[in-house]
Design an enzyme around this catalytic site. Structure first.
Site, PDB file in Angstrom:
ATOM      1  N   ASP A  36       0.987  -1.173  -0.069  1.00 33.35           N
ATOM      2  CA  ASP A  36       0.012  -0.048   0.122  1.00 33.35           C
ATOM      3  C   ASP A  36       0.886   1.391  -0.150  1.00 33.35           C
ATOM      4  OD1 ASP A  36      -3.336   0.367   0.748  1.00 33.35           O
ATOM      5  OD2 ASP A  36      -1.890   2.315   0.867  1.00 33.35           O
ATOM      6  N   ASP A  50       4.465   3.307  -3.770  1.00 32.11           N
ATOM      7  CA  ASP A  50       3.471   3.630  -4.680  1.00 32.11           C
ATOM      8  C   ASP A  50       3.716   2.361  -6.067  1.00 32.11           C
ATOM      9  OD1 ASP A  50       2.240   6.389  -5.806  1.00 32.11           O
ATOM     10  OD2 ASP A  50       2.752   4.979  -7.442  1.00 32.11           O
ATOM     11  N   LEU A  51       2.408   2.113  -6.591  1.00 30.35           N
ATOM     12  CA  LEU A  51       2.706   1.363  -7.566  1.00 30.35           C
ATOM     13  C   LEU A  51       3.665   1.882  -8.797  1.00 30.35           C
ATOM     14  CD1 LEU A  51      -1.033   0.116  -8.009  1.00 30.35           C
ATOM     15  CD2 LEU A  51       0.823  -1.366  -7.196  1.00 30.35           C
ATOM     16  N   GLY A  72      -6.008   2.085  -5.364  1.00 21.63           N
ATOM     17  CA  GLY A  72      -6.343   3.135  -6.417  1.00 21.63           C
ATOM     18  C   GLY A  72      -7.155   3.849  -5.698  1.00 21.63           C
ATOM     19  N   HIS A 112     -19.514   0.980 -11.204  1.00 23.07           N
ATOM     20  CA  HIS A 112     -19.427   2.187 -11.876  1.00 23.07           C
ATOM     21  C   HIS A 112     -18.826   2.168 -13.316  1.00 23.07           C
ATOM     22  CE1 HIS A 112     -21.118   4.082  -8.463  1.00 23.07           C
ATOM     23  NE2 HIS A 112     -20.284   3.508  -7.734  1.00 23.07           N
ATOM     24  N   TYR A 138     -13.531   8.060 -12.246  1.00 34.22           N
ATOM     25  CA  TYR A 138     -13.605   6.643 -11.500  1.00 34.22           C
ATOM     26  C   TYR A 138     -13.877   5.454 -12.239  1.00 34.22           C
ATOM     27  CZ  TYR A 138     -14.292   3.353  -8.066  1.00 34.22           C
ATOM     28  OH  TYR A 138     -14.460   2.019  -7.138  1.00 34.22           O
ATOM     29  N   LYS A 142     -12.079   2.103 -14.164  1.00 31.47           N
ATOM     30  CA  LYS A 142     -12.468   0.779 -14.066  1.00 31.47           C
ATOM     31  C   LYS A 142     -12.689  -0.164 -15.314  1.00 31.47           C
ATOM     32  CE  LYS A 142     -11.770   0.636  -9.610  1.00 31.47           C
ATOM     33  NZ  LYS A 142     -10.645   0.150  -9.124  1.00 31.47           N
ATOM     34  N   SER A 167     -21.457  -2.356  -3.246  1.00 30.02           N
ATOM     35  CA  SER A 167     -21.201  -1.699  -2.122  1.00 30.02           C
ATOM     36  C   SER A 167     -20.968  -2.266  -0.975  1.00 30.02           C
ATOM     37  CB  SER A 167     -22.600  -1.016  -1.593  1.00 30.02           C
ATOM     38  OG  SER A 167     -23.171  -0.121  -2.920  1.00 30.02           O
ATOM     39  N   ARG A 176     -30.614   1.914  -1.703  1.00 29.76           N
ATOM     40  CA  ARG A 176     -29.762   1.556  -2.834  1.00 29.76           C
ATOM     41  C   ARG A 176     -29.116   0.303  -2.582  1.00 29.76           C
ATOM     42  NH1 ARG A 176     -24.611   2.374  -4.848  1.00 29.76           N
ATOM     43  NH2 ARG A 176     -24.278   1.881  -7.078  1.00 29.76           N
TER      44      ARG A 176
HETATM   45  C1  15L Z   1     -17.646   2.040  -5.272  1.00 26.71           C
HETATM   46  O1  15L Z   1     -16.841   1.512  -6.573  1.00 26.71           O
HETATM   47  C2  15L Z   1     -16.917   2.804  -4.493  1.00 26.71           C
HETATM   48  O2  15L Z   1     -15.454   2.523  -4.326  1.00 26.71           O
HETATM   49  C3  15L Z   1     -17.571   2.866  -3.274  1.00 26.71           C
HETATM   50  O3  15L Z   1     -17.257   3.897  -2.269  1.00 26.71           O
HETATM   51  C4  15L Z   1     -19.126   2.790  -3.254  1.00 26.71           C
HETATM   52  O4  15L Z   1     -19.594   4.269  -3.808  1.00 26.71           O
HETATM   53  C5  15L Z   1     -19.604   2.049  -4.211  1.00 26.71           C
HETATM   54  O5  15L Z   1     -18.901   1.902  -5.358  1.00 26.71           O
HETATM   55  C6  15L Z   1     -21.043   2.045  -4.533  1.00 26.71           C
HETATM   56  O6  15L Z   1     -21.608   2.086  -5.824  1.00 26.71           O
HETATM   57  O7  15L Z   1     -21.993   1.982  -3.420  1.00 26.71           O
END
Ligand code: 15L
Length: 265
Positions: A36, A50-51, A72, A112, A138, A142, A167, A176
């Site tokens: 980390d 760091d990576l 990340g 996401h 973000y 991904k 989540s 949600r």
């Molecule tokens: C994610 O990818 C986030 O890292 C996390 O903090 C949440 O927001 C989650 O998605 C989500 O959609 O609930």
């Protein structure tokens, strides 16, 4: 995978999911090496780097059978930060893993990556082959991570599983999350399945518990041997009494990515 990997590098070990996996995965027989950017509490032998530190990363990968890549930025951030930490960081990780001869990588993707997808009106579960529809920089990172995993599987034969995590939390805290929750126990079960299950090249799976209201299809996760045991429905009555039901046109409900779709508007 024929043999369960034993020596596993965990990137992002100080984060929320990393902390959970450090606690739960040793019981599955894994020996974790933690990596980390920040010090990892309770892990004095963790590698703090760091990576993008090629030397530290090569040393961390020495003798490792598999990688769980969580490192990340875990949410929206300025593009330059996402580019450095998530996009370049993931590339560095995959390329160093290739050089080190690592056979399998479990890649933390996210819902996401498909966050701007509208929830199907008929309530059907969204499959893993729904087109990418990132809801943020973000989410875009991904999508990149999934494509990177695919390239390294096809070009270099690294078996890899991208987990589109919903989540992750001890308990669902929103309406949600009755659909998107991934419990700590199921998270460990999912990662174990992703480290050991049959994979031809690159597999994408959703990472949620066995939620009665699930938005995503768990078929590809189950094919790896994932058997989730928790269901957010156990918390539904209490949460709905406290927060009320959400209107169907609320972004939190309309899009898979919920409120992330409202970022930067
Ligand atoms: C994610 O990818 C986030 O890292 C996390 O903090 C949440 O927001 C989650 O998605 C989500 O959609 O609930």
């Amino acid at each position: 995978m024929v043999n369960q990997p034993r020596h596993v590098l965990l990137t992002g070990a100080a984060g929320r999911i990393g902390t959970c996996l450090r606690e739960l995965l040793p019981d599955y027989g894994y020996r974790l090496r933690c990596f980390d950017r920040l010090p990892v509490p309770g892990a004095p032998d963790a590698i703090t780097a760091d990576l993008r530190d090629a030397e530290a990363l090569a040393a961390a990968l020495d003798g490792v059978d598999a990688v769980i890549h969580l490192a990340g930025i875990p949410g929206e951030a300025p593009f330059a930060d996402i580019l450095a930490a998530n996009i370049e960081g993931s590339y560095r990780l995959y390329d160093a893993a290739r050089a080190a001869g690592v056979r399998r990588i479990v890649n933390a993707s996210s819902n996401h990556a498909v966050g701007f997808t509208e929830r199907p009106a008929d309530g059907s579960a969204v499959p893993v082959d729904t087109p990418p529809r990132p809801d943020t920089y973000y989410g875009l990172s991904k999508c990149f991570g999934e494509d990177l995993a695919s390239l390294y599987a096809d070009r270099h034969g690294i078996e890899t599983v991208s987990l589109r995590i919903g989540s992750f939390a001890t308990e669902p805290r929103s309406i949600r999350m009755l659909a998107t929750w991934l419990s700590p126990g199921d998270c460990a079960r999912l990662v174990h399945a992703a480290l050991t299950g049959p994979v031809a090249g690159h597999a994408v799976v959703y990472g949620i518990s066995a939620n009665t209201r699930a938005w995503w299809d768990l078929a590809s996760a189950r094919a790896l041997g994932y058997h989730p045991l928790d269901d957010a429905e156990d918390f539904a009555a209490e949460l709905i009494a406290k927060l009320g039901e959400l209107p169907a046109d609320d972004p939190e409900f309309r899009y898979l990515g919920g409120r992330f779709t409202q970022t930067g508007r």
